[in-house]
Motif scaffolding. Sequence first.
Motif, PDB file in Angstrom:
ATOM      1  N   SER A 626      42.793  32.350  36.432  1.00  0.00           N
ATOM      2  CA  SER A 626      43.010  33.798  36.465  1.00  0.00           C
ATOM      3  C   SER A 626      44.281  34.201  37.191  1.00  0.00           C
ATOM      4  O   SER A 626      44.640  35.375  37.213  1.00  0.00           O
ATOM      5  CB  SER A 626      41.809  34.493  37.136  1.00  0.00           C
ATOM      6  OG  SER A 626      40.622  34.248  36.406  1.00  0.00           O
ATOM      7  N   ASN A 631      47.131  39.550  35.357  1.00  0.00           N
ATOM      8  CA  ASN A 631      46.150  39.928  36.373  1.00  0.00           C
ATOM      9  C   ASN A 631      46.790  40.348  37.693  1.00  0.00           C
ATOM     10  O   ASN A 631      46.089  40.588  38.680  1.00  0.00           O
ATOM     11  CB  ASN A 631      45.175  38.779  36.635  1.00  0.00           C
ATOM     12  CG  ASN A 631      44.275  38.511  35.448  1.00  0.00           C
ATOM     13  OD1 ASN A 631      44.030  39.404  34.642  1.00  0.00           O
ATOM     14  ND2 ASN A 631      43.803  37.284  35.313  1.00  0.00           N
ATOM     15  N   LYS A 643      43.896  40.083  40.515  1.00  0.00           N
ATOM     16  CA  LYS A 643      42.489  40.445  40.375  1.00  0.00           C
ATOM     17  C   LYS A 643      41.810  39.418  39.482  1.00  0.00           C
ATOM     18  O   LYS A 643      42.298  39.085  38.401  1.00  0.00           O
ATOM     19  CB  LYS A 643      42.359  41.834  39.763  1.00  0.00           C
ATOM     20  CG  LYS A 643      40.909  42.287  39.566  1.00  0.00           C
ATOM     21  CD  LYS A 643      40.864  43.678  38.957  1.00  0.00           C
ATOM     22  CE  LYS A 643      39.428  44.134  38.716  1.00  0.00           C
ATOM     23  NZ  LYS A 643      39.368  45.482  38.118  1.00  0.00           N
ATOM     24  N   VAL A 645      38.171  38.483  37.610  1.00  0.00           N
ATOM     25  CA  VAL A 645      36.840  38.928  37.194  1.00  0.00           C
ATOM     26  C   VAL A 645      36.060  37.689  36.761  1.00  0.00           C
ATOM     27  O   VAL A 645      36.427  37.007  35.800  1.00  0.00           O
ATOM     28  CB  VAL A 645      36.911  39.944  36.036  1.00  0.00           C
ATOM     29  CG1 VAL A 645      35.497  40.381  35.649  1.00  0.00           C
ATOM     30  CG2 VAL A 645      37.755  41.146  36.440  1.00  0.00           C
ATOM     31  N   LYS A 650      31.499  39.772  38.734  1.00  0.00           N
ATOM     32  CA  LYS A 650      31.948  39.989  40.112  1.00  0.00           C
ATOM     33  C   LYS A 650      33.467  39.968  40.172  1.00  0.00           C
ATOM     34  O   LYS A 650      34.116  39.170  39.507  1.00  0.00           O
ATOM     35  CB  LYS A 650      31.372  38.914  41.033  1.00  0.00           C
ATOM     36  CG  LYS A 650      31.720  39.125  42.505  1.00  0.00           C
ATOM     37  CD  LYS A 650      31.022  38.110  43.389  1.00  0.00           C
ATOM     38  CE  LYS A 650      31.312  38.369  44.851  1.00  0.00           C
ATOM     39  NZ  LYS A 650      30.612  37.423  45.748  1.00  0.00           N
ATOM     40  N   GLU A 651      34.029  40.858  41.004  1.00  0.00           N
ATOM     41  CA  GLU A 651      35.490  40.972  41.108  1.00  0.00           C
ATOM     42  C   GLU A 651      35.972  40.410  42.443  1.00  0.00           C
ATOM     43  O   GLU A 651      35.366  40.663  43.497  1.00  0.00           O
ATOM     44  CB  GLU A 651      35.915  42.436  40.977  1.00  0.00           C
ATOM     45  CG  GLU A 651      35.575  43.029  39.619  1.00  0.00           C
ATOM     46  CD  GLU A 651      35.870  44.508  39.540  1.00  0.00           C
ATOM     47  OE1 GLU A 651      36.248  44.983  38.448  1.00  0.00           O
ATOM     48  OE2 GLU A 651      35.710  45.201  40.574  1.00  0.00           O
ATOM     49  N   TYR A 720      37.150  42.004  46.481  1.00  0.00           N
ATOM     50  CA  TYR A 720      38.036  42.968  45.809  1.00  0.00           C
ATOM     51  C   TYR A 720      37.612  44.393  46.170  1.00  0.00           C
ATOM     52  O   TYR A 720      36.430  44.680  46.345  1.00  0.00           O
ATOM     53  CB  TYR A 720      37.967  42.773  44.298  1.00  0.00           C
ATOM     54  CG  TYR A 720      38.734  43.797  43.506  1.00  0.00           C
ATOM     55  CD1 TYR A 720      40.121  43.756  43.455  1.00  0.00           C
ATOM     56  CD2 TYR A 720      38.062  44.828  42.845  1.00  0.00           C
ATOM     57  CE1 TYR A 720      40.830  44.716  42.737  1.00  0.00           C
ATOM     58  CE2 TYR A 720      38.762  45.785  42.119  1.00  0.00           C
ATOM     59  CZ  TYR A 720      40.149  45.722  42.073  1.00  0.00           C
ATOM     60  OH  TYR A 720      40.850  46.661  41.380  1.00  0.00           O
TER      61      TYR A 720
END
Length: 932
Positions: A626, A631, A643, A645, A650-651, A720
């Motif tokens: 990621s 992102n 970021k 995900v 869940k972040e 986050y």
Amino acid sequence: MSFRQRLRPTTTTILLPLLFLFIALFSPSTSDELQPLLNLKQYLENSNPSLFTSWAPPNGVCNFSGIVCGSDGLVSQINLSQQNLSGFLPLHAICSLPSLKKLSLGSNGLYGSLTDDLKNCTSLEQLDLGKNSFTGKVPDLSALTKLTLLSLNGSRFSGKFPWKSLENLTRLTFLSLGDNPFDQTSFPEETVRLDKLYWLYLSNCSIAGKIPDGIGNLTLLENLELSDNQLSGEIPQRISNLRKLWQLELYRNFLTGKIPVGFANLTSLVNFDSLHLFENRLEGEVPAEFGELKNLSELSLYRNKLTGALPQKLGSWAGLAYIDVSENYLTGAIPPGMCNNGKMIDFLLLQNNFTGGIPDSYANCKSLVRIRVSKNSLSGSIPAGLWSLPNVVVIDLSMNQFEGPLAPEIDALSEATSLITIQMSVNQFSGKIPETIGSLKKLSSLDLDQNMLSGTMPESLGSCFGISEINLAHNYISGEIPSSLGSLHNLNSLNLSGNRLSNEIPATLSSLKLSLLDLTNNQLIGRIPEALSIQAFNESFDGNPGLCSQNMENVRSCPFKSGTSSRPRIFLSSFIASVLVVLVLLCLFLLLKLRRSNLDHPLKSNSWTMKPYHVLSFTEKEILDSVKAENLIGKGGSGNVYKVVLSDGKELAVKHIWTTSDSGDRKSCRSSASILKKSKSGSSEYDSEVATLSSLRHVNVVKLYCSISSEDSNLLVYEYFPNGSLYDQLHTSKKMKMGWEVRYEIAVGAARGLEYLHHGSSHRPVIHRDVKSSNILLDGDWKPRIADFGLAKIMQAGVDCTQVIAGTLGYIAPEYAYTCKINEKSDVYSFGVVLMELVTGKKPVEAVFGENNDIVSWVYSKMQCDDSVLELVDTSISDDLKEDAINVLSIAVRCTAKMPVLRPSMRMVVQMLEEAEPYKLTCISTAKEVEK
């Protein structure tokens, strides 16, 4: 031999055993003293278990750590100061020790109230409970008639102090009650009757009114501190009777009138302070006899209304180490001999009416650290040697009438390797800025605006890697803006307005994270780099008709040339640009391929090391996959933020810290590769610091889930926050309307997080080093979390403190301008700035604050006028809560005191904020309690 003589041995033989039996039956023993000490251990042991390991049988009480027994075998002293203890103090147990003469528990974290059991400690001669966190009143002390030392300073005691009880404590030689929020009282006459005192510390404890003449009776006094109160009237003449004084502190009061004559009698005087942070009313001339004080090493008289000339013999005997007479109405020449013995460190005469020049003698004062003579009427040229003083960190000559060329004298700057600040604005300096300026690797601020400088900007400025502010506005500087400025990654403010700069704006400036950019009124041409074509810089390019942009409102659009004659050129330029793009992409591809080859494909999971700090619901691969451009959600001084995900929704936030090679664009500074490089043993300062940060647990501190590291890269995985940062919500287009209730809760939560970092961890205190609104993150319920704590230290490990500036422009504590020391009080200053942001809605640095001003100076100036105070509050805050906001602003003022020692601890900040709870919130919480 008489009958009586014959009988005496027999009587003695009988009585002696009876006497010993009586003592055994009715006298206390060490076994009787065991239980009181075990009670004390029970209350305090959890805060420092190792300290109390010896407090257990079969050890006798006299072998307990911190316990001293007298010749009778009974406990006479309890010495447990500075032991990180916290908990309640069981005075009922302690005061059952009949021979206890000394109780020393200062500089701990003890809390709760002092009970009336203290009256049973009748044998006490010394009582030190200073620098703790008690609550409530000090109980009656009348029974402690044997006390010679009483220290309760800085322990949060409140209410009415039992001043009357001091009448019984006639043996006192040391009395320290300052830094407690007692109820306001007039000067306690009881203290001036304690004629055995050699130490009297009553600073910051709510004393008002006049200093009584009786103070002159305390002829044994060596230290008298009455600062930071509400004292008024004149300084008593009889203070000159205190001939043993070596320190006298009367600052931050409302004293009026002239400084009394007679100070020549104080032949032991070393320090004399009479100042007020905002306003004082001392007037008249500095007495000529100050020039006769042969032991005087420190003199601070700033922010009064003093007039006339300084005594010309001032400091010429022993040599002053520190002088600050700033912000008065003093006139005449600067005394020439204050550095006769080469001891002068701080030379602060700013904002007066001094005339003449700087005496040549100061050019040889190699001990000088700060030179500040701004805002006077000084003239002439600067003594050449001043530029090469080896220890000087601040040279502030601004707003005078100095003249002459900067070169060749300033070429000696290369020898002033400690210089951090150069302020020379609003003078008549001429000539070029010398290339030698690039040798100042520690330089943080360069301010040369409003002079008559000419020539071009030196390319060597790009070598001043620590610099955060450059202001060359309103000169006659011509030529191009050096592209080397793009390598100044710590640069926050760049002002080149009002010059004759030409050609295009270098594309390299796009890499800078600037909070202020002003290139107005020059002769710049061409397209503004896209990264600078943002709303924040809408007015930064006015007065340059040759500039254009496709994105900015105040700048003309860049036209496409029409006509057949221009098409081949456009086509050729486009073709060349396309080829260059292809070549760059090819090079990047090859470089990436080479890097992956050399590092055994570091993006593959088997080349990374994951260190979990919590139970994880994700894998290393999920994170690595990621970390990609789409992102990316933010860029900061310590790395990019992405970021993530997870598959379960869940972040997370991932901070990516690269370790570049030493051959990059910072050749003269140690790069982050050398900072974070692991040693042969496999450990690194990075690992140890991250391990410390990961162990911290607090509801207002960002949770660090894990770290993932490879040879050239480090990932930190955090929770986050959907509402972004406090900066976003206050100052950007993302902001949402926040009432005072929400802002107040953010302030309290953030303060609690910082308090935990400073005081609440079982590890060493964690100093944040970069407290600012963008490092306070907000969750979905607007609850704040402190972020990036300690990362400033990680990024600077092994680097000289001034190569990388600790902090962000507008938040940096003033002492950092002349010392590299960063401590908890530096964080407190920065947090005070955040509080000001919350109340005013303004950024730390804005044009509205005026030239060379920041939010702190602006708030201070406004708070001097009652009519202006409410104007400080953000207009979006409702009128009925503005008074509550002002209460928090007053806390911010205390946090941003110029002198670190005057700033409260974060513990005290939390307490003050809790006491400033808005009325509406109090009603809401009360209603909830009723519902329960």
